[in-house]
Design an enzyme around this catalytic site. Structure first.
Site, PDB file in Angstrom:
ATOM      1  N   ASP A  29     -21.052 -56.933 -26.987  1.00 53.79           N
ATOM      2  CA  ASP A  29     -20.716 -57.922 -27.995  1.00 53.79           C
ATOM      3  C   ASP A  29     -20.702 -59.328 -27.404  1.00 53.79           C
ATOM      4  OD1 ASP A  29     -19.734 -59.317 -30.151  1.00 53.79           O
ATOM      5  OD2 ASP A  29     -17.732 -58.440 -30.086  1.00 53.79           O
ATOM      6  N   SER A  54     -30.251 -74.560 -34.596  1.00 51.23           N
ATOM      7  CA  SER A  54     -31.633 -74.378 -35.053  1.00 51.23           C
ATOM      8  C   SER A  54     -32.061 -75.622 -35.819  1.00 51.23           C
ATOM      9  CB  SER A  54     -31.726 -73.147 -35.962  1.00 51.23           C
ATOM     10  OG  SER A  54     -32.954 -73.124 -36.669  1.00 51.23           O
TER      11      SER A  54
END
Length: 429
Positions: A129, A293
């Protein structure tokens, strides 16, 4: 310990970095290791449950309609379990280079990795994780009522286990589900990579949400140690402890859809991707693999939307959670798509031929394509013709979560040594 306390008082160490003597020394096998996943069909996908789990993980409020959908999903699951196993369904509350095999808890959900702890070794199935930083496990310290088929770590059975006196840990999620316990120093091996003085957080208490997850024995957090929950001093993650002995301070995720994926530690497999790797800086101040992004595109013929999307890369999350505007732009292109209150999320007809590919930018003009087929996560119910979307809103979370729906569409480099993420295209199946 007195020396360390003096260094803290003198300002040469901080409370978050000071370590007890037991955790200072460390032996790491040099080189690299490679871990391959295998398919396990035991787990049944459920969109509302997965979305709620993600919101809970990041402390986001669970909307009323999603809460109702989760309650119904749990009731249905328990009724099916009762029919199959003859048990009471209650009120619906559910409460160098080597290779090993991973056992995914479901098709594309939690990919579990066999991890050996202690001497002699005790093997547990743990979840890798990147959205957390604790290595915690179910243990023999738990009450019997808190265990539901999990494999337990027994520190008393390990000759290399050393309890860190006065140390505790606790992970609490937004809905107050939690796990907590004591901290031990012990030997941990993943693949061919061994850390001899790893902080292992042994659970003494877990809430029913964790107990219900019978296939998962705990977590290996691969975030940054700043969010480790051990007290009085935070402990390093497995990767942070292993990093000095690796050929390169990186690990890579090459997840796949419907086929085994691979995690590599200490090296980049040049044969696993095509073109160039585009690196983007990571802001690790909050402990996550946070990056930006430059925008997105819906469909191969759509126009690129230059809008900065702030988010984290999280291998511990299955779904792709994006801003409302991005979700609306995507689902507006699917003829049968709608927000379905009874499911708490976007759904569409599974055989809808208008489901487009989704592209997200990484930098330098590169875009990663997520095939439309990846964005159909699961049927809303057995026999239903509608599917729960793999893309859902990040409302309430505060940032985008690039979960496995996105990560399996790329070859991803987690470069902790240089605090950057690398994105590359690859062959998709």
């Amino acid at each position: 310990m007195a020396i360390i306390k003096s260094l803290v008082l003198a300002g040469l160490l901080t409370a978050s970095t000071a370590l007890p003597p037991a955790a200072v020394g460390n032996t790491v096998q040099k080189g690299t290791t490679s871990l391959t996943q295998v398919h396990n069909p035991k787990f049944v996908r459920n969109g509302p449950l997965e979305l709620a789990r993600t919101l809970r993980k990041y402390g986001a409020p669970i909307p009323h309609d999603l809460r109702a959908a989760v309650k119904q999903a749990r009731k249905s699951r328990n009724q099916k379990r009762a029919a199959n196993e003859g048990v009471d369904d209650g009120d619906g509350n559910d409460n160098d280079r080597g290779s090993v095999q991973n056992t995914p808890k479901s098709y594309d959900v939690e990919y579990l990795m066999p991890v050996s702890i202690g001497t002699p070794s005790q093997q547990l199935n743990l979840d890798l994780d990147t959205g957390s930083s604790d290595l915690w496990v179910f243990s023999t310290l738990l009450k019997e009522s808190m265990v539901n088929g999990q494999t337990l770590y027994d520190p008393n059975a390990s000759t290399t286990a050393d309890k860190m006196e006065g140390y505790t840990w606790k992970i609490t999620y937004g809905d107050q589900s939690y796990s907590s316990g004591d901290v031990y120093i012990d030997t941990v091996t993943i693949g061919d990579l061994t850390v001899s003085t790893q902080a292992v957080e042994a659970a003494k208490e877990v809430s029913e949400e964790f107990t219900a997850d019978s296939d998962n024995d705990g977590l290996v957090g691969l975030g940054f140690g700043i969010i480790n929950t051990a007290k009085p001093y935070k402990q390093k993650t497995f990767f942070e402890k292993a990093m000095p002995g690796l050929d390169s301070p990186v690990f890579t995720a090459d997840l796949k859809a419907g086929a085994p994926g691979r995690y590599n530690f200490g090296y980049i497999d040049d044969g696993a991707y095509s073109g160039n790797i585009t690196y983007v800086p990571v802001n690790s101040t909050d402990g996550f693999w946070r990056w930006v992004s430059p925008g997105f595109q819906v469909g191969s013929t759509g126009s690129f939307n230059s809008t900065r999307i702030h988010g984290i890369a999280d291998t511990g999350t299955t779904l792709l959670l994006l801003p409302d505007g991005v979700c609306e732009a995507f689902y507006s292109q699917i003829a049968s798509a709608e927000y379905e209150p009874s499911q708490g999320g976007y759904t569409f007809e599974c055989d809808d031929s208008t489901i487009p590919d989704f592209y997200f930018g990484t930098g330098n003009g590169q875009m990663i394509r997520i095939p439309g087929s990846y964005l159909s996560y699961s049927k809303t119910d057995t026999g239903s013709s509608r599917c729960f979307g793999g893309m859902q809103s990040d409302s309430g979370v505060g940032f985008t979560i690039w979960g496995d729906i996105a990560l399996k569409a790329a070859f991803v480099v987690f470069d902790q040594g240089n605090e950057q993420l690398g994105w590359a295209e690859k062959t998709l199946y």
